[in-house]
Design an enzyme around this catalytic site. Structure first.
Site, PDB file in Angstrom:
ATOM      1  N   GLU A   1     -10.273   7.553   3.484  1.00 50.91           N
ATOM      2  CA  GLU A   1     -11.102   6.775   4.386  1.00 50.91           C
ATOM      3  C   GLU A   1     -10.383   5.460   4.613  1.00 50.91           C
ATOM      4  O   GLU A   1      -9.508   5.068   3.832  1.00 50.91           O
ATOM      5  CB  GLU A   1     -12.490   6.515   3.789  1.00 50.91           C
TER       6      GLU A   1
ATOM      7  N   LYS B   1       0.817  -1.225   0.000  1.00 51.48           N
ATOM      8  CA  LYS B   1       0.000   0.000   0.000  1.00 51.48           C
ATOM      9  C   LYS B   1       0.843   1.264   0.000  1.00 51.48           C
ATOM     10  O   LYS B   1       0.440   2.290  -0.534  1.00 51.48           O
ATOM     11  CB  LYS B   1      -0.951  -0.013   1.191  1.00 51.48           C
TER      12      LYS B   1
ATOM     13  N   SER C   1       1.761  -9.747  -0.718  1.00 55.04           N
ATOM     14  CA  SER C   1       1.412  -8.323  -0.641  1.00 55.04           C
ATOM     15  C   SER C   1       1.673  -7.675   0.713  1.00 55.04           C
ATOM     16  O   SER C   1       1.881  -6.471   0.789  1.00 55.04           O
ATOM     17  CB  SER C   1      -0.057  -8.136  -1.029  1.00 55.04           C
TER      18      SER C   1
HETATM   19  C1  LIG Z   1      -5.228  -3.868   1.265  1.00 57.08           C
HETATM   20  C2  LIG Z   1      -4.494  -5.116   1.062  1.00 57.08           C
HETATM   21  C3  LIG Z   1      -4.794  -6.013   0.003  1.00 57.08           C
HETATM   22  C4  LIG Z   1      -5.947  -5.812  -0.946  1.00 57.08           C
HETATM   23  O1  LIG Z   1      -5.912  -4.678  -1.734  1.00 57.08           O
HETATM   24  P1  LIG Z   1      -5.600  -4.725  -3.288  1.00 57.08           P
HETATM   25  O2  LIG Z   1      -5.903  -3.353  -3.743  1.00 57.08           O
HETATM   26  O3  LIG Z   1      -6.480  -5.763  -3.913  1.00 57.08           O
HETATM   27  O4  LIG Z   1      -4.163  -5.078  -3.439  1.00 57.08           O
HETATM   28  C5  LIG Z   1      -3.997  -7.141  -0.163  1.00 57.08           C
HETATM   29  N1  LIG Z   1      -2.980  -7.408   0.675  1.00 57.08           N
HETATM   30  C6  LIG Z   1      -2.663  -6.596   1.707  1.00 57.08           C
HETATM   31  C7  LIG Z   1      -1.520  -6.956   2.584  1.00 57.08           C
HETATM   32  C8  LIG Z   1      -3.402  -5.427   1.941  1.00 57.08           C
HETATM   33  O5  LIG Z   1      -3.093  -4.625   2.975  1.00 57.08           O
END
Ligand SMILES: *Cc1c(COP(=O)(O)O)cnc(C)c1O
Length: 402
Positions: free
Chosen positions: A115, A93, A382
């Site tokens: 938000e 993010k 992610s």
């Molecule tokens: C917010 C988040 C996601 C999902 O958001 P995408 O916009 O689909 O990437 C996935 N993994 C983590 C660790 C997140 O914080």
């Protein structure tokens, strides 16, 4: 694939998806933002400063890690993890938050507005606001504030003002409405920082651009490491930003198969999931057109996932389009399967994954055994799982999922 020029000329359409469906007070600020972004993104000074902060503040490039023990356990193809969990603040993010905050500063804005639901995007926004010395106002449903005390405290430590939203169900949707209303009334000095590849044009394009660094790095790293392109890319899909960030630089490589993983929650037939592409239909949500889980009146349905970042009733317009063209296939993983992998990856590799990312790893683990060992799979990790540890402990002590 639509060229960038077509995308921008068509007001952000990817095939039939995307666009900008907003009330009149938001039309002008979003048009201005679109023009400003198109001008700035081509400037070398902007790109150079962004690259500098990506390296020194975020800690990029993130490693591409060969998960040897996990691959052995699965048997078959080799699994590589793109370690977005090692970024500052613990997920992908920050890539987008940093890009948009730099844009805000270049446009002379004094305040970031966002938000947040579970708080992850709020923390990333508060972090970059502090970094660029901008004011920061985060809208959060009063119900969510109670559930996410730690993230509220984090945002406040970082200097943000967290405003509880008491209307409606006191959750994310109400926070979106409150944040947009405040933005519409103050856009001369405020910048609206959106957290995923969703929303009205230009956000899906802009967020994808800022997240594409994931795929650019991964492409270079896998070629250097293995001498060729991977057989598969796998990433979880909430709004779709980490996935499109990994996928986009590979879209023209026809030999690379691409899989997006949606949250199946308690099961696709249970009505307790958030698989917008697998089970949704085209509709308009939050100012853009996409696959969405909606009732007969077109209102978003309640959604569920064990992973707080995946429970969104829509999905990015580019994913919606790439689903229809068949370039990307979309599969799903249940809460139970994701939780099992949360434990497995922790034990096998010493990496506690975010519950969101565990969905992607789980799919790779199903895929690998059917493939020969010379094939490579890249999974986008992610985020890190520290944020989920308390929740998982609670499930265990309540005997859920045991
Ligand atoms: C917010 C988040 C996601 C999902 O958001 P995408 O916009 O689909 O990437 C996935 N993994 C983590 C660790 C997140 O914080």
């Amino acid at each position: 694939m639509a060229t960038r020029k077509e995308e921008m000329a068509g007001e952000g359409y990817f095939g039939n998806y995307g666009g900008r469906f907003v009330p009149p007070p938001l039309e002008k600020p979003l048009q201005e933002l679109t023009t400003a972004y198109e001008n700035l993104r081509g400037e070398t000074t902007f790109q150079r400063e962004l690259a500098h902060h990506m390296k020194h503040f975020v800690g990029r490039p993130s490693p591409l890690y060969f998960a040897e023990k996990l691959s052995e356990y699965a048997g078959g193809a080799r699994i590589f993890l793109k370690r977005e969990d090692l970024n500052h603040t613990g997920s992908h993010k920050i890539n987008n938050a940093l890009g948009q905050a730099l844009l805000a500063r270049e446009l002379g804005k004094k305040r970031l507005i966002a938000e947040t639901g579970a708080g992850q995007h709020g923390v990333a926004t508060a972090t970059v606001a502090s970094f660029f010395d901008l004011e920061c106002t985060i809208f959060m449903g009063a119900e969510d504030i109670q559930r996410q005390e730690m993230n509220v405290f984090r945002m406040e430590l970082l200097g943000a003002e967290v405003i509880p939203v008491e209307t409606g169900t006191r959750t994310l949707k109400d926070a979106v409405d409150a944040a947009l209303e405040t933005y519409a009334g103050d856009y001369d000095r405020s910048f609206y920082l959106l957290g995923s590849a969703v929303g009205p044009h230009p956000y899906p394009t802009m967020v994808r651009d800022f997240q594409s660094i994931i795929g650019q790095e991964a492409r270079e790293q896998i070629i250097k490491r293995t001498g060729g392109l991977p057989a598969y890319l796998v990433a979880c899909v909430g709004g779709g930003s980490n996935a499109i960030g990994l996928f986009h630089p590979f879209l023209e490589d026809r030999e690379v198969e691409i899989i997006g993983v949606e949250p199946a929650g308690s099961g696709l037939d249970s009505n307790r999931h958030a698989a917008s592409i697998s089970r949704g239909s085209p509709g308009i949500i939050h100012g853009f057109k996409c696959y969405t889980l909606q009732d007969e009146q077109g209102e978003p349905l309640p959604v569920h996932s064990i992973a707080p970042g995946l429970d969104y009733p829509g999905v990015g317009p580019e994913h919606s389009y790439l689903k229809d063209t068949g370039r990307i296939s979309y599969e799903s993983i249940t809460d139970r399967e994701a939780l099992d992998i949360f434990h497995l990856l922790s034990k096998k590799e010493g990496i506690i994954p975010a519950l969101e990312s565990a969905h992607a790893v789980a799919l790779a683990l199903k895929l690998a055994p059917g493939l020969p060992p010379e094939k490579n799979i890249i999974v986008n990790l992610s985020g890190r799982g520290d944020k989920d540890v308390a929740q998982v402990a609670r499930y265990q002590s309540q005997g859920l999922f045991s």
